[in-house]
Design an enzyme around this catalytic site. Structure first.
Site, mmCIF file in Angstrom:
data_model
loop_
_atom_site.group_PDB
_atom_site.id
_atom_site.type_symbol
_atom_site.label_atom_id
_atom_site.label_comp_id
_atom_site.label_asym_id
_atom_site.label_seq_id
_atom_site.Cartn_x
_atom_site.Cartn_y
_atom_site.Cartn_z
ATOM 1 C CG HIS A 90 47.300 13.584 33.933
ATOM 2 N ND1 HIS A 90 47.137 14.548 32.968
ATOM 3 C CD2 HIS A 90 46.266 12.712 33.777
ATOM 4 C CE1 HIS A 90 46.055 14.285 32.264
ATOM 5 N NE2 HIS A 90 45.505 13.168 32.732
ATOM 6 C CD GLU A 147 47.861 10.561 30.875
ATOM 7 O OE1 GLU A 147 46.767 11.080 31.126
ATOM 8 O OE2 GLU A 147 48.953 11.099 31.171
#
Length: 220
Positions: A90, A147
């Site tokens: 992430h 992302e």
């Protein structure tokens, strides 16, 4: 199959988790997979309950075996309660802990050996190197989550044309058949625009609100 993956990050306490579960009464359509990446302290608690969504983990140790690794959670710790998916890489892990593509793919390897599907997060600047590192793995053994850092937690929506161009490039770089999710300020009001581009969404803050997340599941 479409994937709607929420990420609670380092939020909620036990009472708030129970309140979420009590409010969550969504029947997941057969063509969708709905999961929530929860803080590890809640994972075992949720994994043994009937709650209407699948709890998964937000990260895993780079160490593949149990041992003197204080504070780490290994895939061996998960035997018997394995999540079907686990996030790795992430943007916040990359930013705050300096995780590189090599570290992230090493974690993904550990997960794949344990038959857990990694959801590997990336931004455009990491894409080329990540694609090379993943060449030895079959696309069906992992998911990707694009992302764009500029859109995470900002409320900004990338324009339709820009996002189309980015997804076209991403699909050219990664192996054919790779499933790619989109994550970047996904909300109920904008989730429909990602339907034709991606194979699902990775949802941050909106996944903390049961009604909002339910609407995302319905519209995604």
């Amino acid at each position: 199959m479409r994937y709607i993956i929420g990420n609670w990050k380092a939020n909620l306490n036990l009472e708030e988790v129970d309140n979420f579960c009590q409010e969550w009464n969504v029947a997941t359509p057969n063509e969708k997979t709905v999961a929530l990446a929860v803080p590890c302290v809640f994972y075992a608690y949720l994994a043994t309950r009937k709650i209407g969504f699948t709890p998964i983990l937000q990260d895993i140790s780079i160490f593949g075996e149990n041992g003197a690794r204080t504070g780490e959670i290994t895939v061996e710790n998960l035997r018997g309660i394995e999540p079907p998916f686990t996030l790795v890489g992430h943007s916040e892990r990359r930013r705050d802990f300096g995780e590189t593509n090599e570290v992230i793919v090493a974690k993904a390897k550990n997960l794949m050996r344990a038959k857990i599907t990694p959801i590997i997060c990336f931004d455009l600047e990491q894409m080329e190197e990540l694609a090379k590192l993943l060449q030895e793995f079959a696309p069906k053994t992992y998911l990707l989550a694009y992302e764009p850092v500029d859109a995470i937690g900002t409320g900004k929506n990338l324009s339709g044309e820009l996002l189309q161009a980015q997804f076209k490039l991403i699909r050219q770089v990664f192996a054919p058949g790779t499933k790619i999710l989109y994550g970047g300020s996904v909300k109920a009001e904008n989730v429909a625009q990602y339907h034709d581009l991606s194979d699902g969404v990775l949802v941050g803050g909106a996944s903390l609100k049961p009604q909002e997340f339910a609407q995302i599941v319905e519209r995604a």
